[in-house]
Design an enzyme around this catalytic site. Structure first.
Site, mmCIF file in Angstrom:
data_model
loop_
_atom_site.group_PDB
_atom_site.id
_atom_site.type_symbol
_atom_site.label_atom_id
_atom_site.label_comp_id
_atom_site.label_asym_id
_atom_site.label_seq_id
_atom_site.Cartn_x
_atom_site.Cartn_y
_atom_site.Cartn_z
ATOM 1 N N GLY A 257 -14.346 29.447 -17.847
ATOM 2 C CA GLY A 257 -12.950 29.092 -17.634
ATOM 3 C C GLY A 257 -12.810 27.608 -17.426
ATOM 4 O O GLY A 257 -13.789 26.879 -17.242
ATOM 5 N N LYS B 18 -19.990 24.374 -12.242
ATOM 6 C CA LYS B 18 -18.660 23.787 -12.367
ATOM 7 C C LYS B 18 -18.821 22.302 -12.655
ATOM 8 O O LYS B 18 -19.538 21.596 -11.939
ATOM 9 C CB LYS B 18 -17.860 24.005 -11.090
ATOM 10 N N ASP C 41 -5.535 28.358 -2.776
ATOM 11 C CA ASP C 41 -5.338 28.860 -4.148
ATOM 12 C C ASP C 41 -5.857 30.297 -4.264
ATOM 13 O O ASP C 41 -6.533 30.639 -5.225
ATOM 14 C CB ASP C 41 -6.047 27.955 -5.157
ATOM 15 N N GLY D 2 -9.771 24.457 -15.958
ATOM 16 C CA GLY D 2 -8.496 24.158 -15.323
ATOM 17 C C GLY D 2 -8.424 22.696 -14.952
ATOM 18 O O GLY D 2 -9.197 21.869 -15.460
ATOM 19 N N GLY D 3 -7.521 22.392 -14.039
ATOM 20 C CA GLY D 3 -7.307 21.001 -13.679
ATOM 21 C C GLY D 3 -8.505 20.343 -13.037
ATOM 22 O O GLY D 3 -8.657 19.119 -13.110
ATOM 23 N N MET D 4 -9.362 21.145 -12.393
ATOM 24 C CA MET D 4 -10.518 20.552 -11.729
ATOM 25 C C MET D 4 -11.728 20.459 -12.649
ATOM 26 O O MET D 4 -12.734 19.863 -12.271
ATOM 27 C CB MET D 4 -10.889 21.388 -10.507
#
Length: 556
Positions: free
Chosen positions: A17, A39, A140, A19-21
């Site tokens: 996945g 990550k 979150d 996302g913004g991070m």
């Protein structure tokens, strides 16, 4: 980027996945031969304000993610293994969690059983208590950040947007960009105000509302519209859609979704105490991914002990061969006439990888390059990276079967290597059906006395033995023993293997409680082993010790 190695240790495999991070990848830890999640964050490529200040802020946020996440020790939180930088990227290495995320889990149920929703919320409360004690606010919490594991336990992911509540800590959201997902965002978070543990409780209320009703309480076509509804609209009570939901549970959801944080429960502990009377106390789990399992069967092993696998059938493909006259049977001590095609539990570095047909210089577009996959497996096994080899073979087999046919030589080669590698990795439950399939196919093709078919059956019996299925293992060992004892001709004769099987049968008889038959089996084996190997061979010496111990235990 697949195939890239981070910090000369973590090999990226597939993206999970983004996302913004940044991005999250499945990866392999080469040093410890295990799956992990990695990550990655590259500050200069993350959407948002440009310039070195924005990049530095993102770096600071990521560093905090690593440190903050590592502070919390709870079985419901993903474990942090490592962190650092690799070139322009920052990386965080985490536990790889198997299962389904809560969003997919919800989508697979219509409607979602309300006892499951209670069990999910109770587990999340336990995690939030640990997080808030640091003190941290997750900020979150949403179904995509919650994994339901096969044993029904939950794992919360992504504390990367958490904010440490220490008063001397500079907030990373002073730029006015709220961190979180609009559908699960508390009013105070949407307004850019101070957040606290009750902010996470609001998100928990949204999740619980979604599980019970099938939808979030506030939806809309734009993020701004969703946030406006969080601020000014009242949620629809869940019993209007699900009348079977207990009144107390509906009331708790409405309290969690209160606009004013002071009107919500004071803590996750308080929420848990309200949920506790609604938790299931009797019944049987519905199967894998049932979140009530931890409450119905606390600390029970997973997977629950499966029913004893049925032994390979004696009739049809595995029928016993016709009797052979005694004149055709060589002496017990004669040399074996074949070498098993696959060693039993070989060392990782020596695991054989059979050759496959030569591949073309350039494979056709979209076609599976089986030979390249086998080469990769050979390389991985040579480096002792068994876990990664298992995954490569498991992914290659279905594609190879679709391209070449289930019964093609290529697929059989891959399946044989897959089974051997699973055994190397100690995954006997997964290896067993592969070995049975190989045995059935080979027996249908070459007959029950074929050495390779017998090898597959012997390996399957070993799997059953390792899984504790003593009765089924006995059936299978006894079925193949006559072939190795040279009772049906010289092709399959293998005195060493025959003695080994007899040894295993004797030990299994003791394991199932048939001590009389077990001692008789081992006593007869001792006589033949001494005649074959001599009295000082390790096998006779081990048998004498075992029989002596049995006499001591049984009182003579």
């Amino acid at each position: 980027m697949s195939g890239r190695t981070i910090a000369d240790r973590y090999e990226l495999a597939a993206i999970l996945g983004q996302g913004g991070m940044g991005q999250v990848w499945t990866a392999y830890d080469r040093r410890l031969d295990r799956r992990v999640a990695v990550k990655l964050l590259r500050p200069d490529r993350v959407a948002g304000p440009t310039g070195s200040d924005a990049a530095d802020e993102l770096r600071s946020r990521f560093v905090r993610e690593c440190r903050v996440t590592a502070q919390v020790d709870h079985p419901g939180l993903v474990t942090v293994h490592d962190a650092g930088s690799d070139g322009d990227d920052l990386y965080l290495v985490m536990q790889y969690v198997e299962g389904a995320d809560l969003a997919d889990h919800l989508a697979g149920q219509d409607p979602y059983p309300w006892p499951w929703a209670v069990a999910v919320a109770a587990q999340l409360c336990a995690v939030l208590c640990a997080v808030h004690a640091v003190p941290i606010v997750h900020r979150d919490l949403k179904p995509r950040n919650v994994m339901v594991r096969p044993d029904g336990t939950l794992t919360v992911l992504d504390l990367g947007v958490a904010s440490v509540l220490d008063t001397d800590t500079t907030r990373l959201t002073h730029t006015g960009s709220p961190i979180g997902s609009p559908a699960y965002m508390a009013p105070e978070q949407a307004m850019g105000g101070a957040v606290g543990p009750r902010t996470d409780l609001y998100a928990l209320g949204v999740v619980l509302h979604e599980l019970l009703s099938g939808d979030v309480p506030f939806a809309g076509s734009t993020a701004l519209g969703v946030l406006h509804r969080h601020l000014y609209e009242a949620p629809v009570p869940v019993r209007q859609k699900r009348p079977e939901v207990p009144v107390a549970l509906e009331a708790l959801v409405l309290r969690l979704l209160a606009k004013d944080p002071q009107d919500r429960p004071a803590s996750a502990q308080e929420v848990y105490e309200e949920l506790a009377p609604l938790l299931p106390k009797h019944g049987t789990p519905a199967g894998p991914l049932d979140p009530t399992r931890p409450f119905l069967r606390p600390h029970a092993p997973w997977p629950d002990r499966a029913a004893t696998p049925a032994p390979v059938p004696a009739p049809a493909t595995f029928a016993a061969p016709p009797p052979v006259s005694a004149a055709t049977r060589p002496a017990l001590g004669g040399p074996p006439s074949f070498t098993p095609p696959l060693a039993v539990l070989p060392s990782p570095a020596s695991t054989p990888v059979p050759a496959v047909p030569a591949r073309p210089a350039t494979p056709p577009p979209g076609r599976l390059d089986v030979a390249r996959a086998v080469d990769e497996v050979k390389k991985l096994l040579g480096e002792g990276r068994i876990t990664q080899a298992v995954d490569v073979l498991g992914a290659t087999l279905p594609a190879a079967a679709a391209e070449h046919g289930e019964h093609s030589p290529v697929v059989r080669i891959l399946r044989k290597q897959y089974a051997a590698t699973l055994m190397d990795d100690g995954q006997y439950r997964r290896a067993l059906p592969e070995l049975r399939r190989l045995a059935e196919d080979r027996t249908a093709e070459a007959g029950p006395a074929d050495p390779q078919a017998l090898q597959f059956r012997y390996d399957a019996a070993q799997c059953l033995e390792q899984l504790g299925e003593a009765g089924a293992a006995l059936v299978e060992y006894r079925a193949v023993l006559p072939y190795y004892e040279n009772a049906y001709g010289p092709i399959t004769a293998d005195p060493g293997r025959a003695l080994d099987i007899r040894h295993r049968i004797g030990q299994l008889l003791l394991a199932v409680g048939d001590h009389t038959a077990g001692r008789a089996q081992l006593q007869a084996l001792l006589y033949d082993a001494e005649r074959t190997y001599g009295p000082h061979h390790p096998l006779p010496m081990d048998l004498r010790r075992l029989l002596s111990h049995q006499r001591d235990v049984r009182g003579g």
